[in-house]
Design a protein around this motif. Structure first.
Motif, PDB file in Angstrom:
ATOM      1  N   ILE A 134     -33.927  54.512  62.655  1.00 26.92           N
ATOM      2  CA  ILE A 134     -34.611  55.152  61.539  1.00 26.92           C
ATOM      3  C   ILE A 134     -33.843  56.433  61.244  1.00 26.92           C
ATOM      4  CG2 ILE A 134     -36.775  56.177  60.769  1.00 26.92           C
ATOM      5  CD1 ILE A 134     -38.156  54.383  62.943  1.00 26.92           C
ATOM      6  N   VAL A 135     -33.245  56.504  60.046  1.00 25.24           N
ATOM      7  CA  VAL A 135     -32.408  57.647  59.714  1.00 25.24           C
ATOM      8  C   VAL A 135     -33.038  58.471  58.603  1.00 25.24           C
ATOM      9  CG1 VAL A 135     -30.930  56.315  58.154  1.00 25.24           C
ATOM     10  CG2 VAL A 135     -30.079  58.418  59.130  1.00 25.24           C
ATOM     11  N   GLU A 136     -33.102  59.757  58.832  1.00 24.51           N
ATOM     12  CA  GLU A 136     -33.623  60.729  57.867  1.00 24.51           C
ATOM     13  C   GLU A 136     -32.465  61.585  57.391  1.00 24.51           C
ATOM     14  OE1 GLU A 136     -36.136  64.921  58.046  1.00 24.51           O
ATOM     15  OE2 GLU A 136     -36.343  63.530  59.695  1.00 24.51           O
ATOM     16  N   GLY A 137     -32.452  61.919  56.109  1.00 24.67           N
ATOM     17  CA  GLY A 137     -31.473  62.856  55.579  1.00 24.67           C
ATOM     18  C   GLY A 137     -30.328  62.184  54.845  1.00 24.67           C
ATOM     19  N   ALA A 138     -29.660  62.995  54.043  1.00 31.12           N
ATOM     20  CA  ALA A 138     -28.522  62.536  53.260  1.00 31.12           C
ATOM     21  C   ALA A 138     -27.230  62.708  54.059  1.00 31.12           C
ATOM     22  CB  ALA A 138     -28.434  63.341  51.960  1.00 31.12           C
ATOM     23  N   VAL A 139     -26.176  62.066  53.580  1.00 33.11           N
ATOM     24  CA  VAL A 139     -24.856  62.194  54.185  1.00 33.11           C
ATOM     25  C   VAL A 139     -24.125  63.283  53.408  1.00 33.11           C
ATOM     26  CG1 VAL A 139     -22.716  60.993  54.757  1.00 33.11           C
ATOM     27  CG2 VAL A 139     -24.902  59.755  54.815  1.00 33.11           C
ATOM     28  N   SER A 140     -24.018  64.469  54.006  1.00 32.32           N
ATOM     29  CA  SER A 140     -23.482  65.638  53.306  1.00 32.32           C
ATOM     30  C   SER A 140     -22.239  66.246  53.944  1.00 32.32           C
ATOM     31  CB  SER A 140     -24.548  66.726  53.219  1.00 32.32           C
ATOM     32  OG  SER A 140     -25.665  66.276  52.483  1.00 32.32           O
ATOM     33  N   SER A 141     -21.993  65.947  55.210  1.00 35.10           N
ATOM     34  CA  SER A 141     -20.859  66.551  55.917  1.00 35.10           C
ATOM     35  C   SER A 141     -20.015  65.462  56.569  1.00 35.10           C
ATOM     36  CB  SER A 141     -21.355  67.532  56.983  1.00 35.10           C
ATOM     37  OG  SER A 141     -21.963  66.817  58.041  1.00 35.10           O
ATOM     38  N   GLU A 142     -18.839  65.861  57.015  1.00 34.23           N
ATOM     39  CA  GLU A 142     -17.991  64.915  57.741  1.00 34.23           C
ATOM     40  C   GLU A 142     -18.683  64.441  59.016  1.00 34.23           C
ATOM     41  OE1 GLU A 142     -14.053  66.522  58.294  1.00 34.23           O
ATOM     42  OE2 GLU A 142     -13.771  66.798  56.136  1.00 34.23           O
ATOM     43  N   ASP A 143     -19.438  65.315  59.662  1.00 30.21           N
ATOM     44  CA  ASP A 143     -20.183  64.924  60.861  1.00 30.21           C
ATOM     45  C   ASP A 143     -21.238  63.869  60.526  1.00 30.21           C
ATOM     46  OD1 ASP A 143     -18.656  66.789  62.185  1.00 30.21           O
ATOM     47  OD2 ASP A 143     -20.354  68.009  62.859  1.00 30.21           O
ATOM     48  N   ASP A 144     -21.966  64.060  59.412  1.00 23.91           N
ATOM     49  CA  ASP A 144     -22.968  63.074  58.987  1.00 23.91           C
ATOM     50  C   ASP A 144     -22.304  61.719  58.751  1.00 23.91           C
ATOM     51  OD1 ASP A 144     -24.930  65.080  58.926  1.00 23.91           O
ATOM     52  OD2 ASP A 144     -24.819  65.332  56.745  1.00 23.91           O
ATOM     53  N   LEU A 145     -21.164  61.731  58.074  1.00 24.44           N
ATOM     54  CA  LEU A 145     -20.467  60.489  57.745  1.00 24.44           C
ATOM     55  C   LEU A 145     -20.013  59.770  59.010  1.00 24.44           C
ATOM     56  CD1 LEU A 145     -19.352  58.557  55.638  1.00 24.44           C
ATOM     57  CD2 LEU A 145     -17.324  60.013  55.480  1.00 24.44           C
ATOM     58  N   HIS A 146     -19.427  60.507  59.939  1.00 20.58           N
ATOM     59  CA  HIS A 146     -19.003  59.908  61.208  1.00 20.58           C
ATOM     60  C   HIS A 146     -20.209  59.332  61.948  1.00 20.58           C
ATOM     61  CE1 HIS A 146     -16.977  59.294  65.019  1.00 20.58           C
ATOM     62  NE2 HIS A 146     -17.957  59.982  65.590  1.00 20.58           N
ATOM     63  N   LYS A 147     -21.297  60.097  61.997  1.00 25.40           N
ATOM     64  CA  LYS A 147     -22.490  59.661  62.734  1.00 25.40           C
ATOM     65  C   LYS A 147     -23.090  58.404  62.119  1.00 25.40           C
ATOM     66  CE  LYS A 147     -25.455  62.600  64.484  1.00 25.40           C
ATOM     67  NZ  LYS A 147     -26.511  63.615  64.616  1.00 25.40           N
ATOM     68  N   ILE A 148     -23.237  58.359  60.787  1.00 27.35           N
ATOM     69  CA  ILE A 148     -23.911  57.205  60.180  1.00 27.35           C
ATOM     70  C   ILE A 148     -23.059  55.941  60.320  1.00 27.35           C
ATOM     71  CG2 ILE A 148     -23.159  57.459  57.764  1.00 27.35           C
ATOM     72  CD1 ILE A 148     -26.660  56.445  59.085  1.00 27.35           C
ATOM     73  N   LYS A 149     -21.746  56.079  60.292  1.00 24.48           N
ATOM     74  CA  LYS A 149     -20.881  54.907  60.502  1.00 24.48           C
ATOM     75  C   LYS A 149     -20.993  54.398  61.941  1.00 24.48           C
ATOM     76  CE  LYS A 149     -17.577  55.620  56.797  1.00 24.48           C
ATOM     77  NZ  LYS A 149     -16.160  55.811  56.444  1.00 24.48           N
ATOM     78  N   LEU A 150     -21.041  55.315  62.898  1.00 23.88           N
ATOM     79  CA  LEU A 150     -21.228  54.929  64.296  1.00 23.88           C
ATOM     80  C   LEU A 150     -22.590  54.261  64.488  1.00 23.88           C
ATOM     81  CD1 LEU A 150     -20.238  55.054  67.296  1.00 23.88           C
ATOM     82  CD2 LEU A 150     -21.506  57.215  67.441  1.00 23.88           C
ATOM     83  N   VAL A 151     -23.627  54.882  63.935  1.00 18.74           N
ATOM     84  CA  VAL A 151     -24.987  54.349  64.032  1.00 18.74           C
ATOM     85  C   VAL A 151     -25.031  52.923  63.476  1.00 18.74           C
ATOM     86  CG1 VAL A 151     -27.314  54.587  63.054  1.00 18.74           C
ATOM     87  CG2 VAL A 151     -26.173  56.563  64.078  1.00 18.74           C
ATOM     88  N   ARG A 152     -24.471  52.728  62.289  1.00 21.16           N
ATOM     89  CA  ARG A 152     -24.509  51.406  61.654  1.00 21.16           C
ATOM     90  C   ARG A 152     -23.783  50.371  62.508  1.00 21.16           C
ATOM     91  NH1 ARG A 152     -27.556  48.227  58.511  1.00 21.16           N
ATOM     92  NH2 ARG A 152     -27.392  47.187  60.494  1.00 21.16           N
ATOM     93  N   SER A 153     -22.675  50.755  63.109  1.00 20.82           N
ATOM     94  CA  SER A 153     -21.902  49.809  63.909  1.00 20.82           C
ATOM     95  C   SER A 153     -22.630  49.401  65.193  1.00 20.82           C
ATOM     96  CB  SER A 153     -20.531  50.393  64.253  1.00 20.82           C
ATOM     97  OG  SER A 153     -20.625  51.406  65.225  1.00 20.82           O
ATOM     98  N   ARG A 154     -23.621  50.173  65.599  1.00 21.50           N
ATOM     99  CA  ARG A 154     -24.334  49.904  66.855  1.00 21.50           C
ATOM    100  C   ARG A 154     -25.795  49.520  66.645  1.00 21.50           C
ATOM    101  NH1 ARG A 154     -21.996  54.599  70.930  1.00 21.50           N
ATOM    102  NH2 ARG A 154     -19.809  53.935  70.801  1.00 21.50           N
ATOM    103  N   THR A 155     -26.176  49.253  65.391  1.00 14.73           N
ATOM    104  CA  THR A 155     -27.579  49.024  65.054  1.00 14.73           C
ATOM    105  C   THR A 155     -27.766  47.689  64.337  1.00 14.73           C
ATOM    106  OG1 THR A 155     -27.994  51.398  64.820  1.00 14.73           O
ATOM    107  CG2 THR A 155     -29.517  49.938  63.699  1.00 14.73           C
ATOM    108  N   LYS A 156     -28.801  46.950  64.739  1.00 16.24           N
ATOM    109  CA  LYS A 156     -29.109  45.682  64.057  1.00 16.24           C
ATOM    110  C   LYS A 156     -29.772  45.929  62.711  1.00 16.24           C
ATOM    111  CE  LYS A 156     -29.593  43.256  68.413  1.00 16.24           C
ATOM    112  NZ  LYS A 156     -30.545  42.865  69.431  1.00 16.24           N
ATOM    113  N   LEU A 157     -30.824  46.748  62.672  1.00 18.17           N
ATOM    114  CA  LEU A 157     -31.534  47.071  61.433  1.00 18.17           C
ATOM    115  C   LEU A 157     -31.520  48.571  61.218  1.00 18.17           C
ATOM    116  CD1 LEU A 157     -34.752  44.843  61.609  1.00 18.17           C
ATOM    117  CD2 LEU A 157     -32.817  44.554  60.052  1.00 18.17           C
ATOM    118  N   LEU A 158     -31.172  48.981  60.004  1.00 12.48           N
ATOM    119  CA  LEU A 158     -31.122  50.404  59.676  1.00 12.48           C
ATOM    120  C   LEU A 158     -32.158  50.708  58.601  1.00 12.48           C
ATOM    121  CD1 LEU A 158     -29.495  53.060  60.234  1.00 12.48           C
ATOM    122  CD2 LEU A 158     -28.174  52.488  58.202  1.00 12.48           C
ATOM    123  N   MET A 159     -33.034  51.662  58.891  1.00  8.86           N
ATOM    124  CA  MET A 159     -34.079  52.085  57.957  1.00  8.86           C
ATOM    125  C   MET A 159     -33.738  53.467  57.416  1.00  8.86           C
ATOM    126  SD  MET A 159     -38.127  52.962  58.684  1.00  8.86           S
ATOM    127  CE  MET A 159     -38.582  51.311  59.169  1.00  8.86           C
TER     128      MET A 159
END
Length: 176
Positions: free
Chosen positions: A56-81
């Motif tokens: 469950i992800v809250e917040g927008a992708v605004s920084s390079e850290d956010d972008l790196h984190k959301i790509k990692l999260v997606r690669s390790r997650t079956k369902l993303l909310m």
């Protein structure tokens, strides 16, 4: 029955969606026996784990850290909310999109600063040119709008997923 591995992530936002999640109050106990909270600002995990069933992800992708984190999260997650209007539309973080990144940083760290004027190059993660909703960077499976979404809506979405079905949020979930 094995527990569902759940993670929550906070990107660029106010944490209101996490507060709404906690506002499920005693209903949290109804799901606690069925989940394993493996990563969250609410727990002490330092690295996002492998094989997460639901993030469950809250917040927008605004920084390079956010972008790196959301790509990692997606690669390790079956369902993303995507939880809340910032994750779904970029909402408040997206208000900066009307300004150039350098103008925004100069205004915040030079013009409005009374001490230590200067744009930081350490500690503060570099901003992306625009703040964007999560789905513009990675695949999102479930969208839960609201600013923040009501705890009842969040509970109904999580409960449906724990029962093995996709949540039906229309017409109860709405923006704003």
């Amino acid at each position: 029955m094995s527990k569902i591995r759940i993670a929550t992530v906070w990107l660029d936002g106010c944490s209101g969606c996490h507060m709404s999640f906690l506002d499920m109050d005693e209903r949290l106990l109804a799901v606690a026996d069925r989940i394993d909270l493996v990563y969250s600002p609410l727990v002490d995990a330092k690295e996002f784990p492998e094989n997460v069933d639901l993030t469950i992800v809250e917040g927008a992708v605004s920084s390079e850290d956010d972008l790196h984190k959301i790509k990692l999260v997606r690669s390790r997650t079956k369902l993303l909310m995507a939880l809340g209007d910032c994750a779904v539309t970029s909402n408040v973080p997206g208000m900066r999109n009307y300004f150039k990144r350098d103008e925004l940083l100069r205004r915040a760290y030079v013009e409005n600063a009374s001490a230590n004027q200067g744009i930081p190059n350490e500690v503060i993660p570099p901003l992306l040119p625009k703040s964007k909703p999560v789905h513009e960077h990675v695949k999102v499976d479930i969208f839960v709008p609201g600013c923040p979404p009501h705890a009842e809506i969040i509970f109904s979405a999580v409960a449906a997923l724990l029962e093995g079905r996709m949540p039906e949020l229309e017409p109860r979930a709405r923006f704003g």
